[in-house]
Design a protein around this motif. Structure first.
Motif, PDB file in Angstrom:
ATOM      1  N   LEU A   1      -5.508   6.864  -0.190  1.00  0.00           N
ATOM      2  CA  LEU A   1      -4.513   6.928  -1.254  1.00  0.00           C
ATOM      3  C   LEU A   1      -4.011   5.553  -1.676  1.00  0.00           C
ATOM      4  N   SER A   2      -4.041   4.588  -0.791  1.00  0.00           N
ATOM      5  CA  SER A   2      -3.519   3.267  -1.134  1.00  0.00           C
ATOM      6  C   SER A   2      -4.571   2.348  -1.734  1.00  0.00           C
ATOM      7  N   ASP A   3      -5.817   2.772  -1.763  1.00  0.00           N
ATOM      8  CA  ASP A   3      -6.876   1.931  -2.301  1.00  0.00           C
ATOM      9  C   ASP A   3      -6.855   1.957  -3.830  1.00  0.00           C
ATOM     10  N   PRO A   4      -6.972   0.803  -4.478  1.00  0.00           N
ATOM     11  CA  PRO A   4      -6.940   0.768  -5.939  1.00  0.00           C
ATOM     12  C   PRO A   4      -8.086   1.520  -6.612  1.00  0.00           C
ATOM     13  N   SER A   5      -9.174   1.758  -5.894  1.00  0.00           N
ATOM     14  CA  SER A   5     -10.300   2.465  -6.510  1.00  0.00           C
ATOM     15  C   SER A   5     -10.053   3.965  -6.621  1.00  0.00           C
ATOM     16  N   ILE A   6      -9.088   4.490  -5.897  1.00  0.00           N
ATOM     17  CA  ILE A   6      -8.741   5.908  -5.973  1.00  0.00           C
ATOM     18  C   ILE A   6      -7.633   6.055  -7.007  1.00  0.00           C
ATOM     19  N   ILE A   7      -7.923   6.799  -8.059  1.00  0.00           N
ATOM     20  CA  ILE A   7      -6.966   6.962  -9.147  1.00  0.00           C
ATOM     21  C   ILE A   7      -6.563   8.424  -9.230  1.00  0.00           C
ATOM     22  N   ASN A   8      -5.278   8.660  -9.372  1.00  0.00           N
ATOM     23  CA  ASN A   8      -4.747  10.006  -9.507  1.00  0.00           C
ATOM     24  C   ASN A   8      -4.796  10.400 -10.974  1.00  0.00           C
ATOM     25  N   LEU A   9      -5.640  11.352 -11.296  1.00  0.00           N
ATOM     26  CA  LEU A   9      -5.773  11.789 -12.682  1.00  0.00           C
ATOM     27  C   LEU A   9      -4.588  12.635 -13.127  1.00  0.00           C
ATOM     28  N   GLU A  10      -3.905  13.244 -12.186  1.00  0.00           N
ATOM     29  CA  GLU A  10      -2.740  14.067 -12.490  1.00  0.00           C
ATOM     30  C   GLU A  10      -1.502  13.408 -11.892  1.00  0.00           C
TER      31      GLU A  10
ATOM     32  N   VAL B   1      -3.682  10.366  14.118  1.00  0.00           N
ATOM     33  CA  VAL B   1      -4.184   9.066  13.677  1.00  0.00           C
ATOM     34  C   VAL B   1      -5.350   9.247  12.698  1.00  0.00           C
ATOM     35  N   ILE B   2      -6.184  10.245  12.896  1.00  0.00           N
ATOM     36  CA  ILE B   2      -7.293  10.506  11.965  1.00  0.00           C
ATOM     37  C   ILE B   2      -6.751  10.905  10.601  1.00  0.00           C
ATOM     38  N   VAL B   3      -5.808  11.826  10.577  1.00  0.00           N
ATOM     39  CA  VAL B   3      -5.224  12.278   9.310  1.00  0.00           C
ATOM     40  C   VAL B   3      -4.507  11.120   8.620  1.00  0.00           C
ATOM     41  N   PHE B   4      -3.759  10.323   9.379  1.00  0.00           N
ATOM     42  CA  PHE B   4      -3.068   9.179   8.785  1.00  0.00           C
ATOM     43  C   PHE B   4      -4.063   8.217   8.149  1.00  0.00           C
ATOM     44  N   GLU B   5      -5.101   7.857   8.900  1.00  0.00           N
ATOM     45  CA  GLU B   5      -6.081   6.890   8.379  1.00  0.00           C
ATOM     46  C   GLU B   5      -6.733   7.370   7.092  1.00  0.00           C
ATOM     47  N   ILE B   6      -7.130   8.630   7.058  1.00  0.00           N
ATOM     48  CA  ILE B   6      -7.761   9.163   5.851  1.00  0.00           C
ATOM     49  C   ILE B   6      -6.786   9.102   4.686  1.00  0.00           C
ATOM     50  N   GLN B   7      -5.569   9.558   4.892  1.00  0.00           N
ATOM     51  CA  GLN B   7      -4.594   9.563   3.801  1.00  0.00           C
ATOM     52  C   GLN B   7      -4.188   8.153   3.397  1.00  0.00           C
TER      53      GLN B   7
ATOM     54  N   ARG C   1       0.831  -1.202   0.000  1.00  0.00           N
ATOM     55  CA  ARG C   1       0.000   0.000   0.000  1.00  0.00           C
ATOM     56  C   ARG C   1       0.870   1.259   0.000  1.00  0.00           C
ATOM     57  N   PHE C   2       1.943   1.244   0.768  1.00  0.00           N
ATOM     58  CA  PHE C   2       2.866   2.385   0.734  1.00  0.00           C
ATOM     59  C   PHE C   2       3.513   2.512  -0.646  1.00  0.00           C
ATOM     60  N   LYS C   3       3.844   1.369  -1.248  1.00  0.00           N
ATOM     61  CA  LYS C   3       4.425   1.380  -2.589  1.00  0.00           C
ATOM     62  C   LYS C   3       3.441   1.985  -3.590  1.00  0.00           C
ATOM     63  N   ARG C   4       2.174   1.631  -3.466  1.00  0.00           N
ATOM     64  CA  ARG C   4       1.163   2.181  -4.365  1.00  0.00           C
ATOM     65  C   ARG C   4       1.037   3.692  -4.202  1.00  0.00           C
ATOM     66  N   ILE C   5       1.066   4.164  -2.961  1.00  0.00           N
ATOM     67  CA  ILE C   5       0.986   5.612  -2.728  1.00  0.00           C
ATOM     68  C   ILE C   5       2.152   6.309  -3.423  1.00  0.00           C
ATOM     69  N   ARG C   6       3.334   5.751  -3.290  1.00  0.00           N
ATOM     70  CA  ARG C   6       4.500   6.379  -3.911  1.00  0.00           C
ATOM     71  C   ARG C   6       4.415   6.365  -5.433  1.00  0.00           C
ATOM     72  N   GLU C   7       3.998   5.240  -5.988  1.00  0.00           N
ATOM     73  CA  GLU C   7       3.924   5.131  -7.451  1.00  0.00           C
ATOM     74  C   GLU C   7       2.788   5.957  -8.038  1.00  0.00           C
ATOM     75  N   GLU C   8       1.663   5.987  -7.375  1.00  0.00           N
ATOM     76  CA  GLU C   8       0.484   6.661  -7.930  1.00  0.00           C
ATOM     77  C   GLU C   8       0.451   8.151  -7.593  1.00  0.00           C
TER      78      GLU C   8
ATOM     79  N   LEU D   1     -15.090   1.932   4.617  1.00  0.00           N
ATOM     80  CA  LEU D   1     -15.895   3.126   4.878  1.00  0.00           C
ATOM     81  C   LEU D   1     -15.076   4.399   4.633  1.00  0.00           C
ATOM     82  N   ILE D   2     -13.810   4.380   5.025  1.00  0.00           N
ATOM     83  CA  ILE D   2     -12.936   5.538   4.805  1.00  0.00           C
ATOM     84  C   ILE D   2     -12.795   5.812   3.315  1.00  0.00           C
ATOM     85  N   VAL D   3     -12.561   4.765   2.541  1.00  0.00           N
ATOM     86  CA  VAL D   3     -12.398   4.933   1.091  1.00  0.00           C
ATOM     87  C   VAL D   3     -13.704   5.406   0.464  1.00  0.00           C
TER      88      VAL D   3
END
Length: 130
Positions: A116-125, A106-112, A4-11, A60-62
């Protein structure tokens, strides 16, 4: 978790990856500082329970990512007020300040992290590596 951390970095790029990783390291640091510096175990408990709840509520967060993103500026404002004026304005002890800071972190970490690591969230830019 590493994937998941790898996905955040790549995406989303190195900047968001490092910011998210810093939040996780900060949670550990807050727990350690609270235990040794303020004789309080509560910030560490909040961190561990918050991480567990985040894992349980990750779907639920995603699903609520857009609404939760609006929470981040408010959480960071609270964080700033507690850091700079918690004792003087609200009479918070060092342990109380660390408890509020751990909760916001912990709230900010969980949201981010989960969003960001979920495959359904795609970075358009997609950023070029920063």
């Amino acid at each position: 978790m590493f994937s998941r951390f790898k996905r955040i970095r790549e995406e989303f790029g190195t900047r968001l990856f490092l910011r998210t990783l810093f939040l996780l390291v900060a949670l550990v640091g807050i727990g350690v500082i609270a235990y040794f510096g303020a004789d309080s175990l509560w910030p560490a408990v909040v961190a561990v329970v918050g991480l567990g709840l985040g894992w349980l509520l990750r779907k639920l967060i995603v699903d609520s990512f857009e609404r939760l993103a609006a929470v981040l500026p408010v959480a960071l404002f609270i964080y700033g007020v507690v850091l700079f004026a918690g004792e003087k304005l609200f009479g918070l002890s060092a342990a109380g300040q660390l408890l509020v800071i751990a909760t916001v972190t912990v709230i900010v970490f969980e949201i981010q992290f989960w969003s960001l690591s979920d495959p359904s969230i795609i970075n358009l830019e997609k950023p070029e590596d920063d």
